[in-house]
Design a protein around this motif. Structure first.
Motif, PDB file in Angstrom:
ATOM      1  N   THR A 232      -7.618  53.526  42.103  1.00  0.00           N
ATOM      2  CA  THR A 232      -6.459  54.007  42.858  1.00  0.00           C
ATOM      3  C   THR A 232      -5.210  54.077  41.969  1.00  0.00           C
ATOM      4  OG1 THR A 232      -5.920  51.766  43.596  1.00  0.00           O
ATOM      5  CG2 THR A 232      -7.343  53.085  45.011  1.00  0.00           C
ATOM      6  N   ASP A 233      -5.173  53.262  40.889  1.00  0.00           N
ATOM      7  CA  ASP A 233      -4.005  53.287  40.002  1.00  0.00           C
ATOM      8  C   ASP A 233      -3.852  54.639  39.307  1.00  0.00           C
ATOM      9  OD1 ASP A 233      -3.807  50.669  40.730  1.00  0.00           O
ATOM     10  OD2 ASP A 233      -4.623  49.864  38.875  1.00  0.00           O
TER      11      ASP A 233
ATOM     12  N   TYR B 160       5.806  52.315  43.257  1.00  0.00           N
ATOM     13  CA  TYR B 160       5.836  50.880  43.515  1.00  0.00           C
ATOM     14  C   TYR B 160       5.326  50.646  44.936  1.00  0.00           C
ATOM     15  CZ  TYR B 160       8.915  50.780  39.458  1.00  0.00           C
ATOM     16  OH  TYR B 160       9.446  50.927  38.200  1.00  0.00           O
ATOM     17  N   GLY B 161       4.152  50.094  45.049  1.00  0.00           N
ATOM     18  CA  GLY B 161       3.571  49.862  46.362  1.00  0.00           C
ATOM     19  C   GLY B 161       2.086  49.606  46.242  1.00  0.00           C
ATOM     20  N   LYS B 162       1.373  49.886  47.305  1.00  0.00           N
ATOM     21  CA  LYS B 162      -0.063  49.648  47.304  1.00  0.00           C
ATOM     22  C   LYS B 162      -0.743  50.606  48.262  1.00  0.00           C
ATOM     23  CE  LYS B 162       0.110  46.158  50.998  1.00  0.00           C
ATOM     24  NZ  LYS B 162      -0.244  44.782  51.387  1.00  0.00           N
ATOM     25  N   TRP B 163      -2.058  50.727  48.082  1.00  0.00           N
ATOM     26  CA  TRP B 163      -2.882  51.531  48.978  1.00  0.00           C
ATOM     27  C   TRP B 163      -3.549  50.608  49.995  1.00  0.00           C
ATOM     28  CZ3 TRP B 163      -2.911  56.799  48.874  1.00  0.00           C
ATOM     29  CH2 TRP B 163      -2.406  57.417  47.732  1.00  0.00           C
TER      30      TRP B 163
ATOM     31  N   LYS C  87     -10.434  44.426  43.597  1.00  0.00           N
ATOM     32  CA  LYS C  87      -9.912  44.299  42.245  1.00  0.00           C
ATOM     33  C   LYS C  87     -11.048  44.259  41.230  1.00  0.00           C
ATOM     34  CE  LYS C  87      -5.321  43.794  42.511  1.00  0.00           C
ATOM     35  NZ  LYS C  87      -4.355  44.584  41.722  1.00  0.00           N
TER      36      LYS C  87
ATOM     37  N   GLN D  43      -7.545  46.360  37.704  1.00  0.00           N
ATOM     38  CA  GLN D  43      -7.178  47.553  38.467  1.00  0.00           C
ATOM     39  C   GLN D  43      -7.857  47.532  39.840  1.00  0.00           C
ATOM     40  OE1 GLN D  43      -8.463  50.461  35.471  1.00  0.00           O
ATOM     41  NE2 GLN D  43      -6.304  51.069  35.266  1.00  0.00           N
ATOM     42  N   THR D  44      -7.262  48.296  40.765  1.00  0.00           N
ATOM     43  CA  THR D  44      -7.799  48.370  42.123  1.00  0.00           C
ATOM     44  C   THR D  44      -8.777  49.528  42.226  1.00  0.00           C
ATOM     45  OG1 THR D  44      -5.769  47.453  43.037  1.00  0.00           O
ATOM     46  CG2 THR D  44      -7.222  48.617  44.562  1.00  0.00           C
TER      47      THR D  44
ATOM     48  N   PHE E 190      -0.695  55.175  51.303  1.00  0.00           N
ATOM     49  CA  PHE E 190       0.152  54.498  50.328  1.00  0.00           C
ATOM     50  C   PHE E 190       1.344  53.868  51.041  1.00  0.00           C
ATOM     51  CE2 PHE E 190       3.505  54.189  47.104  1.00  0.00           C
ATOM     52  CZ  PHE E 190       2.826  53.466  46.140  1.00  0.00           C
TER      53      PHE E 190
ATOM     54  N   ASP F 174       6.651  49.280  48.353  1.00  0.00           N
ATOM     55  CA  ASP F 174       7.221  47.932  48.350  1.00  0.00           C
ATOM     56  C   ASP F 174       8.560  47.940  49.086  1.00  0.00           C
ATOM     57  OD1 ASP F 174       5.105  46.994  46.904  1.00  0.00           O
ATOM     58  OD2 ASP F 174       6.108  47.182  44.962  1.00  0.00           O
TER      59      ASP F 174
END
Length: 911
Positions: A444-445, A465-468, A489, A495-496, A510, A513
């Motif tokens: 995902t990165d 800046y954040g996450k899935w 992970k 990495q994710t 997505f 943050d």
């Protein structure tokens, strides 16, 4: 040098080396002095040929005693005798300039004996002392209330003679020698430097456009330097002359740029002068305008770094001071033969002597008519002038100089976004959907995202800046692992990974943050949160199940009664008896047993449950398909029909469709296809507001990328406000005739403009089009249409027959059309206007009389275009599309597939 010393020491700085070296020795930072007290003065300083000799007076706090010390001190640099005696020797030498023969009876010159005694403390042995009675008496320099006086008497056989030197009009002259033997201790007090980021108010440093621009502007920096000087006992003395500081002083000691150091030196000189009478600060401020040229990305502003410094340097030192004075030399005697004389050296005696004796002497312009040329031929006299003018007595007084430097500097720091983050989208739209096999994964990165502001412009320097997270179709996060994909992970890289674990559909959303995207450009205490975004990047993931192919065979005809009622029934059964059958095949083509569900294409007129039970609310053609329970694999669309009970002809009228609740409607997205059918003519004279949609008006449909009709939430708008008023719900009125353009907006997307017109009178309109009757030949005349019409704005219905379904009849009658023979008949009807409305648009109705033995159609003319539906099964437009049509048929429409066929698709992007 005597002239230089006496006239403000204008040739050179006397402070430079002392300050520079002292700064190095005693520290120039950190706020700590490394020497407890400033070092004492040296015994002598030789500068530009002038010797300053230190008398080390301890009486600086008492002017009377200090002045006595200056003239009474015996120093080796001037031959071990005092300055007072030197002036007396000068006075003795001046006696001869009177022209009188001042000599003893034996012929010896009195001046020679006098100078010898003052120089050696006794007369030279070559002199005959028989004429000297009682010898000499000397009176040391003594304060007399307003002056210092010294004298020397000689008692001779012809009388008493006396030399007197009176020193008056005293003023301090301060020196700061350029000498490497230093005597300064320094401390620094630093106000903490402040640095802040500022957004310039100058619009020239802001690019509020959608394109890259070059910013050209200027920023102003300011520098302020101030000096404050004070001296011990300064109020006790009068101060005659200051000194000028050379350029090296300001540049080397205080870090001032060379081109400005002359000004700074002048400020120091002024503070030095003022320091003797008061403690003032002399300061100088200068500004610099610096040009800035930066290439700025869209919707960015240039941030500046503003730095303020305030540094005070305190320098303590022993300041060398001398004295400027006036001298009056007097000679007197008690005998007429020795005479009496008086000579004055005024202003600054040393300067006056230097000028008269050494500069102007040959001009013979002396105010006392002194013959200096003859005077200086005597070696002793010449030496006396030299020593007085090249040897200056000094002592020390405590002094302090504070130098304050303030700066306000602006530097280009960086570019920053003007507007806050508003939404996030994929950098590559192909990432919006992804097909995966079970067991496969991706990082995902590596997904590239772009941020956008409220202007739909790029958010500068966007970082993801954040996450899935994994969600369902409604955006709710799935944390129990029940989704078709999971996030995990990688133990090696950190990495994710998104890994497919089972067949089905899943969504990656997505989430930003909470404190990564400020609301303001700088100094923001509020940040954009996920709830502030209008949308974010969502990836639809289809995880393939075991490949299954579905096919639908058979035929299905449903029924609805005249009131639009029908009971649900199962669409599946024996395909040979008129029902549909579903067949499933694996990837090798072998038929297998597999579960399936049902799906419908049209939005209205049909309700199809996943278990196959179907119900119709009006007659027409529809499309259905079978698909896997995960909705990943599906068949082609299969056409089915619905007829009214009691006949095989569909109802050619268009009943008003059932209203769909707003909560069930959706906004358009990038794949939505807009279809606007029909036409609309309004009136000005009878300008009552009316809906733009309806029977014989416009009709709006929308389809997703798979060609399935969707319930759309939208509003109407007009291209102009001149002559037309339209509300969001489609209510329109006109004040001028002419052609206008309208469109719909859904979410962020728009349809194409659709033309409508306004005439003087609005046409009458059908609210229900007459339907064809069911007739069987029996040899009698049959009425071809039912009297079930409804209309508004008219007074009666007119009918006519034509030879085909394209050419409108030219003859209308109020009589309902009749026929006897078996065949297909082409009926046209229209409404006659009522005086405030014009005639309606004619409509076509297909009618027939069937043979007694055969009640089946032998032509296609009975099919009304309004019931054909859409067979554009897999249109996958990637941008909003408007498909508009106008023309024949009972509602002036064309089918969706027909529009695509004729190439009338136009793409509309976001506004």
């Amino acid at each position: 040098f005597v002239k230089i010393f006496a006239s403000n020491i204008t040739s050179k700085s006397f402070m430079l080396f002392a300050l520079v070296l002292g700064t190095l020795l005693f520290g120039f930072g950190g706020g700590t002095a490394y020497a407890k007290d400033p070092p004492s003065l040296k015994d002598t300083y030789v500068i530009d040929g002038i010797t300053y000799y230190n008398i080390n007076s301890s009486h600086i706090n008492s002017p009377a005693l200090f002045y006595e010390d200056l003239f009474n001190a015996n120093h080796s640099s001037i031959g071990g005798i005092s300055l007072a005696k030197r002036w007396l020797m000068l006075g003795a030498g001046l006696i001869n300039t009177s022209g009188a023969s001042i000599q003893l009876a034996n012929g010896q010159k009195l001046v020679d004996i006098w100078q010898s005694w003052l120089l050696n403390g006794k007369s030279d042995t070559s002199y005959d002392r028989s004429y000297i009675v009682n010898g000499f008496s000397y009176s040391a320099p003594t304060w007399k209330g307003s002056y210092v006086e010294t004298s020397c008497k000689m008692y001779t056989d012809i009388g008493t003679a006396e030399l007197i030197a009176r020193f008056s009009d005293f003023s301090i002259v301060a020196l700061m020698p350029e000498n490497s033997d230093h005597y300064i201790s320094t401390t620094i007090e630093n106000t903490p430097t402040t640095t802040q980021t500022v957004v310039p108010t100058d619009l020239g440093l802001r690019n509020d456009t959608a394109i890259t621009a070059t910013l050209n502007a200027s920023v102003t920096n300011s520098y302020t330097q101030g000096f404050q000087t004070s001296f011990n006992h300064s109020a006790t003395y009068s101060y005659k002359e200051g000194l000028k500081i050379g350029t090296k002083f300001g540049m080397e000691i205080f870090g001032v740029k060379a081109e400005n150091s002359i000004e700074i030196s002048a400020e120091f000189q002024q503070s030095f002068t003022d320091g003797w009478s008061k403690t003032d600060t002399e300061s100088k401020t200068r500004t610099e305008n610096n040009g800035v040229s930066v290439t700025a990305q869209p919707y960015t502003t240039l941030l500046l770094k503003k730095t303020n410094t305030d540094t005070t340097t305190t320098t303590r030192y022993n300041c060398p001071v001398g004295v400027s004075y006036k001298v009056t030399l007097m000679y007197s005697s008690n005998t007429l033969s020795l005479g009496s004389y008086e000579y004055t050296f005024g202003g600054n005696a040393v300067s006056d002597l230097q000028q008269r004796a050494l500069v102007d002497g040959v001009k013979r312009t002396d105010p006392n008519s002194i013959d200096w040329e003859t005077f200086l031929k005597n070696n002793t006299t010449k030496e006396t002038v030299k020593l007085i003018t090249t040897h200056i007595p000094i002592s020390a007084t405590g002094a302090t100089t504070k130098y304050n430097s303030k700066t306000e500097l602006y530097q280009v720091q960086e570019l920053a976004p003007i507007y806050p983050l508003r939404y996030i989208a994929f950098a590559n739209e192909s990432n919006a959907t992804k097909n995966m096999q079970i067991g496969n994964y991706f990082i995902t990165d590596n997904i590239k995202l772009n941020g956008y502001n409220e202007k739909n412009g790029p958010y500068y320097n966007f970082k993801a800046y954040g996450k899935w997270i994994v969600t369902d179709s409604n955006g709710q996060e799935i944390k129990d692992g029940s989704s078709a994909v999971v996030l995990e992970k990688d133990s090696a890289s950190g990495q994710t990974k998104c890994r497919a674990v089972k067949g089905g559909k899943a969504y990656l959303r997505f989430i930003i943050d909470d404190k990564s995207y400020p609301m303001q450009t700088v100094n923001s205490t509020k940040y954009v949160t996920k709830d502030d975004l209008t949308k974010t990047a969502v990836m639809e993931i289809n995880v393939d199940e075991e490949a299954v192919t579905y096919e639908v065979s058979g035929n299905y005809i449903g029924f609805v009664d005249a009131e639009g009622n029908a009971n649900p029934e199962n669409i599946e059964g024996d395909e040979y008896n008129g029902y549909l059958a579903v067949h499933a095949y694996d990837k090798t083509g072998k038929e297998i047993t597999a579960s399936h569900i049902w799906d419908q294409k049209e939005m209205s007129g049909i309700i199809l449950q996943e278990n196959g039970f179907v119900k119709f609310s009006r007659a027409g053609r529809y499309h259905v398909r079978a698909m896997s329970p995960s909705r990943i694999h599906y068949s082609e669309w299969k056409e089915i029909n619905a007829e009214y009970m009691g006949g095989d002809d569909g109802d050619t009228s268009e009943e008003e469709e059932e209203e769909i609740p707003d909560e069930m409607r959706v906004d358009a997205d990038a794949d939505t296809v807009f279809v606007i059918e029909g036409n609309f003519v309004g009136g000005v004279t009878s300008a009552d507001p009316e809906k733009i949609e309806g029977l014989q008006k416009l009709k709006v449909k929308a389809y997703d990328s798979a060609g399935k009709e969707i319930p759309l939430r939208y509003t109407w708008e007009s291209e102009t406000t001149d002559g037309i008023t339209i509300t969001g719900d489609g209510t329109v009125s006109f004040t001028k005739t002419g052609l206008y353009h309208v469109r719909i907006k859904s979410g962020e997307y728009y349809s194409d403009w659709v033309a409508i017109s306004a005439e003087k009178f609005a046409p009458a309109r059908f609210t229900r089009i007459p339907t064809a009757t069911k007739n069987t030949y029996d040899g009698t005349a049959k009425i071809l249409v039912n009297a079930d019409d409804k209309y508004e704005g008219g007074i009666r219905l007119m009918y006519g027959l034509s030879s085909d379904d394209v050419t409108e009849t030219t003859e209308y009658s109020s009589e309902m059309p009749e026929a006897v023979e078996v065949g297909n008949y082409h009926v046209w009807c229209k409404v006659t206007g009522d005086g405030t409305h014009s005639d309606s648009t004619p409509v076509y109705i297909a009618a027939k009389i069937s043979a007694k033995e055969d009640d089946t159609d032998d032509t296609d003319d009975t099919d009304d275009d309004s019931n054909k539906g859409s067979d554009a099964s897999d249109n996958t437009q990637k941008n909003p599309v408007t498909i508009s049509s106008s023309g024949g048929g009972c509602n002036g429409g064309m089918s969706f597939a027909g529009i695509i066929l004729f190439g009338l698709i136009s793409i509309r992007r976001r506004k």
